[in-house]
Enzyme design. Structure first.
Site, PDB file in Angstrom:
ATOM      1  NE  ARG A  29      49.704  39.848  68.105  1.00 47.12           N
ATOM      2  CZ  ARG A  29      49.285  39.313  69.240  1.00 47.12           C
ATOM      3  NH1 ARG A  29      48.020  38.971  69.398  1.00 47.12           N
ATOM      4  NH2 ARG A  29      50.128  39.088  70.225  1.00 47.12           N
ATOM      5  CE  LYS A  70      52.535  36.361  65.409  1.00 43.03           C
ATOM      6  NZ  LYS A  70      53.533  37.334  65.364  1.00 43.03           N
ATOM      7  CG  HIS A 127      55.288  32.700  67.826  1.00 41.77           C
ATOM      8  ND1 HIS A 127      55.299  33.433  68.990  1.00 41.77           N
ATOM      9  CD2 HIS A 127      55.423  33.597  66.818  1.00 41.77           C
ATOM     10  CE1 HIS A 127      55.449  34.709  68.698  1.00 41.77           C
ATOM     11  NE2 HIS A 127      55.531  34.841  67.397  1.00 41.77           N
ATOM     12  CB  SER A 136      56.153  40.029  71.460  1.00 39.14           C
ATOM     13  OG  SER A 136      56.429  41.159  70.699  1.00 39.14           O
ATOM     14  CE  LYS A 145      59.087  35.178  67.787  1.00 42.19           C
ATOM     15  NZ  LYS A 145      58.910  36.047  68.958  1.00 42.19           N
ATOM     16  CB  THR A 146      63.089  39.292  64.245  1.00 46.24           C
ATOM     17  OG1 THR A 146      61.743  38.823  64.214  1.00 46.24           O
ATOM     18  CG2 THR A 146      63.425  39.937  62.918  1.00 46.24           C
ATOM     19  CG  ASP A 199      56.768  35.726  63.940  1.00 42.45           C
ATOM     20  OD1 ASP A 199      57.318  35.834  65.047  1.00 42.45           O
ATOM     21  OD2 ASP A 199      55.547  35.892  63.779  1.00 42.45           O
ATOM     22  NE  ARG A 238      56.491  44.431  65.647  1.00 41.91           N
ATOM     23  CZ  ARG A 238      56.809  43.214  66.057  1.00 41.91           C
ATOM     24  NH1 ARG A 238      57.454  42.388  65.271  1.00 41.91           N
ATOM     25  NH2 ARG A 238      56.489  42.818  67.255  1.00 41.91           N
TER      26      ARG A 238
HETATM   27  P1  ATP Z   1      58.097  39.506  67.789  1.00 39.67           P
HETATM   28  O1  ATP Z   1      57.470  38.163  68.063  1.00 39.67           O
HETATM   29  O2  ATP Z   1      57.266  40.616  68.366  1.00 39.67           O
HETATM   30  O3  ATP Z   1      58.444  39.719  66.348  1.00 39.67           O
HETATM   31  P2  ATP Z   1      60.916  38.930  68.382  1.00 39.67           P
HETATM   32  O4  ATP Z   1      61.096  37.761  69.296  1.00 39.67           O
HETATM   33  O5  ATP Z   1      61.176  38.705  66.936  1.00 39.67           O
HETATM   34  O6  ATP Z   1      59.473  39.584  68.650  1.00 39.67           O
HETATM   35  P3  ATP Z   1      62.960  40.917  68.158  1.00 39.67           P
HETATM   36  O7  ATP Z   1      62.317  41.710  67.067  1.00 39.67           O
HETATM   37  O8  ATP Z   1      64.121  40.078  67.776  1.00 39.67           O
HETATM   38  O9  ATP Z   1      61.868  40.061  68.933  1.00 39.67           O
HETATM   39  O10 ATP Z   1      63.333  41.940  69.300  1.00 39.67           O
HETATM   40  C1  ATP Z   1      64.360  41.786  70.247  1.00 39.67           C
HETATM   41  C2  ATP Z   1      64.779  43.201  70.652  1.00 39.67           C
HETATM   42  O11 ATP Z   1      65.621  43.158  71.800  1.00 39.67           O
HETATM   43  C3  ATP Z   1      65.581  43.850  69.529  1.00 39.67           C
HETATM   44  O12 ATP Z   1      65.231  45.217  69.487  1.00 39.67           O
HETATM   45  C4  ATP Z   1      67.032  43.656  70.003  1.00 39.67           C
HETATM   46  O13 ATP Z   1      67.899  44.657  69.525  1.00 39.67           O
HETATM   47  C5  ATP Z   1      66.867  43.777  71.517  1.00 39.67           C
HETATM   48  N1  ATP Z   1      67.912  43.083  72.319  1.00 39.67           N
HETATM   49  C6  ATP Z   1      68.699  43.660  73.217  1.00 39.67           C
HETATM   50  N2  ATP Z   1      69.519  42.785  73.799  1.00 39.67           N
HETATM   51  C7  ATP Z   1      69.240  41.580  73.275  1.00 39.67           C
HETATM   52  C8  ATP Z   1      69.767  40.262  73.474  1.00 39.67           C
HETATM   53  N3  ATP Z   1      70.731  40.021  74.355  1.00 39.67           N
HETATM   54  N4  ATP Z   1      69.247  39.261  72.743  1.00 39.67           N
HETATM   55  C9  ATP Z   1      68.245  39.489  71.861  1.00 39.67           C
HETATM   56  N5  ATP Z   1      67.710  40.719  71.622  1.00 39.67           N
HETATM   57  C10 ATP Z   1      68.205  41.768  72.322  1.00 39.67           C
HETATM   58 MN    MN Z   2      59.987  38.933  65.210  1.00 35.06          MN
END
Ligand code: ATP
Ligand code: MN
Length: 521
Positions: free
Chosen positions: A57, A197, A217, A235, A239-240, A254, A319
């Site tokens: 973004r 977003k 969020h 980010s 979360k995902t 999300d 992504r």
């Molecule tokens: P966004 O808001 O950008 O979508 P997000 O909060 O959904 O971000 P994720 O897509 O879940 O973030 O990314 C977390 C990344 O960190 C993943 O690639 C995951 O494999 C990695 N990771 C490594 N260790 C951990 C952990 N202990 N807990 C969570 N994620 C981890």
């Molecule tokens: Mn996510």
């Protein structure tokens, strides 16, 4: 195309001389993308394309129209930057003229999985890949019928604003949101995350103001006892990843709303990071990347169409988007009961926050308003050091209202429902900061979260952290006890105390700007 849509396009002033592809099926979109040489097919059947210059973004280029209605509601500043209606009109006209001269992809979909809050969206994109993204992320209508349109979004991603300086814009690309006329214009960036977003920003404005819905969020999932959990975080904090769990049913990854007694997903799809993705660690997400899914900015292994998830040569922010039903255990309808557990995810690259801590009401508001994570920023070549990031409500970049508006709503919900447990989870570093320690294994984080939800963390009691004052568990099933207390994992014990204090000071300093609003609660 039915009359409703052609009337709407006419009202918007889009009189396409090229073709209008309205609501075309996924297979046809894939054909278009391949015939246009805009994308590749991967060996799993997913479509892969590159978003070009922008792979993330552009917060500096996001504007909200300031008019007599938004004037007093929006929290104007560096995040919510004002734009005049006249400038919005100018950009809108350019986008509509441009989109009238090329083939366009038009789609009707909706956001908000709740009959009271449903918002219909008409999207007009220049690329079939963007239209596939919209198809994946928003919910398709059951029938087109005589649906009214609430929001229109124009995506003119190859157009550039060459005279941006004259117009007073920072760049030749721009995301402009008119919250009153309910129109969005995206010019000059093909990063699809801008589409989702900007709609999220719109919902974060209208739902709290008009419907008393707390917009969040966060990701959400639900267990076998109808126990909902929410996962807030900036980010990359998980979360995902953490909401996709074979033991639990996914509500959404999300964006959610929380009304009087339920939570609902805004979207109909997921947008997952794919860096380092493996079947072993994230099987649900890995398997979702099949025909119909869209991959962005990934690379292939040599001489193959097998995606190399380790190759971040285009961007670390690679992504995939897919409809939520591509995840095996996702809930149809995207709704759940009010949460039993709330997890704030912070990837603490300083390595001082415990892997999991329990927050009381005041602490919950404090951490919600601070919205902390740490980024590992490159300083000199080869040396990377952590930088603290604060984003109020774990999503200030998408929140048009003052952060305290959202925090007050959360406070009220936590007060009304004292059984809700709030946890702070460090999904970042243990045993020292980035460069010394390591990222906590995903399996451990999953286990900690599972135990929190199963109430097994309470069995051996908690201890109070001397610096942060919250409580963290003494034991957790299937987890080495020593990792629960972060200091024990550091070789340099004094170093730990010093770094913890430094982080606490950063929290307090950041919180000061909000304190004046919190006091009289
Ligand atoms: P966004 O808001 O950008 O979508 P997000 O909060 O959904 O971000 P994720 O897509 O879940 O973030 O990314 C977390 C990344 O960190 C993943 O690639 C995951 O494999 C990695 N990771 C490594 N260790 C951990 C952990 N202990 N807990 C969570 N994620 C981890
Ligand atoms: Mn996510």
């Amino acid at each position: 195309m039915n009359n409703l849509i052609s009337n709407q396009l006419e009202t918007l002033g889009i009189n396409s001389n090229g073709s209008i592809y309205f609501q075309i099926p996924v297979a046809e979109l894939v054909e278009h993308a391949l015939v246009n040489h805009e994308a590749h097919l991967t060996d799993s059947g997913a479509l892969s394309f590159n978003t070009g210059e922008f792979t993330g973004r552009s917060p500096r280029s996001r504007f909200l129209v300031k008019d007599s209605s938004t004037l007093t509601h929006v929290d104007w500043g560096q995040v919510n930057k004002p734009m005049t209606s006249a400038l919005f009109d100018e950009l809108f006209n350019r986008a509509k003229t441009y989109l009238s001269s090329i083939p366009i992809y038009v789609r009707l979909s909706h956001v908000c999985n709740h009959p009271n809050y449903k918002q219909n969206i008409l999207s007009i994109c220049e690329s079939p890949c963007q239209d596939l993204f919209v198809n994946n992320m928003f919910t398709p209508p059951k029938s087109i019928g005589d649906t009214s349109i609430d929001w229109s979004i124009l995506v003119a991603s190859s157009l550039k604003i060459n005279d941006f300086e004259t117009l007073g814009l920072p760049n030749s690309h721009c995301v402009s949101i008119d919250l009153t006329r309910r129109q969005i214009v995206i010019i000059g960036t093909a990063y699809t995350g801008e589409i989702k977003k900007s709609i999220f920003s719109a919902l974060n404005y209208i739902l709290p103001l008009n419907n008393d819905v707390l917009t969040m969020h966060c990701a959400a999932n639900v267990g076998s006892k109808n126990d909902t959990a929410l996962f807030f975080g900036l980010s990359g904090t998980g979360k995902t990843t953490l909401s996709s769990d074979h033991d639990r049913i996914l509500i959404g990854d999300d964006e959610h709303g929380w009304d009087k007694d339920s939570i609902f997903n805004f979207e109909g799809g997921c947008y997952a990071k794919t860096i380092g993705l493996t079947f072993k660690n994230e099987p649900q997400i890995f398997n979702a990347i099949r025909f119909g899914a869209l991959l962005e900015n990934v690379s292939f292994k040599p001489n193959s169409r097998e995606v190399d998830y380790e190759n971040a040569s285009i961007t670390e922010n690679m992504r995939t988007s897919y409809p939520i039903n591509f995840i095996q255990n996702a809930i149809a309808g995207g709704r759940g009961e009010a949460p039993e557990n709330i997890f704030f995810l912070s990837a603490d690259a300083f390595g001082v926050l415990p892997p999991i801590s329990k927050l009381n009401l005041e602490q919950a508001i404090y951490y919600f308003i601070n919205g902390y994570t740490a980024k590992v920023a490159g300083t000199e070549i080869g040396i990377k050091s952590p930088v603290a990031t604060f984003s109020a409500c774990f999503g200030a970049a998408f929140m048009p209202l003052h952060p305290m508006k959202y925090a007050d709503m959360l406070r009220q919900k936590l007060k009304d429902n004292p059984q809700i447990k709030v946890w702070l989870v460090n999904t970042g570093w243990i045993a020292g900061p980035f460069g010394v320690g390591r990222r906590i294994p995903l399996d451990y984080t999953r286990q900690l979260i599972r135990s929190a939800m199963a109430n097994t963390l309470a069995e051996h009691g908690f201890q109070t952290h001397p610096v942060f004052n919250f409580e963290f568990p003494r034991e957790c099933p299937n987890i080495p006890t020593k990792i629960l207390n972060p200091k024990q994992m550091w070789e340099n014990l004094d170093g730990y105390d010093e770094q913890a204090q430094k982080l606490k000071t950063m929290f307090d300093q950041n919180y000061q700007q909000f304190e004046v609003f919190v006091e009289n609660k």
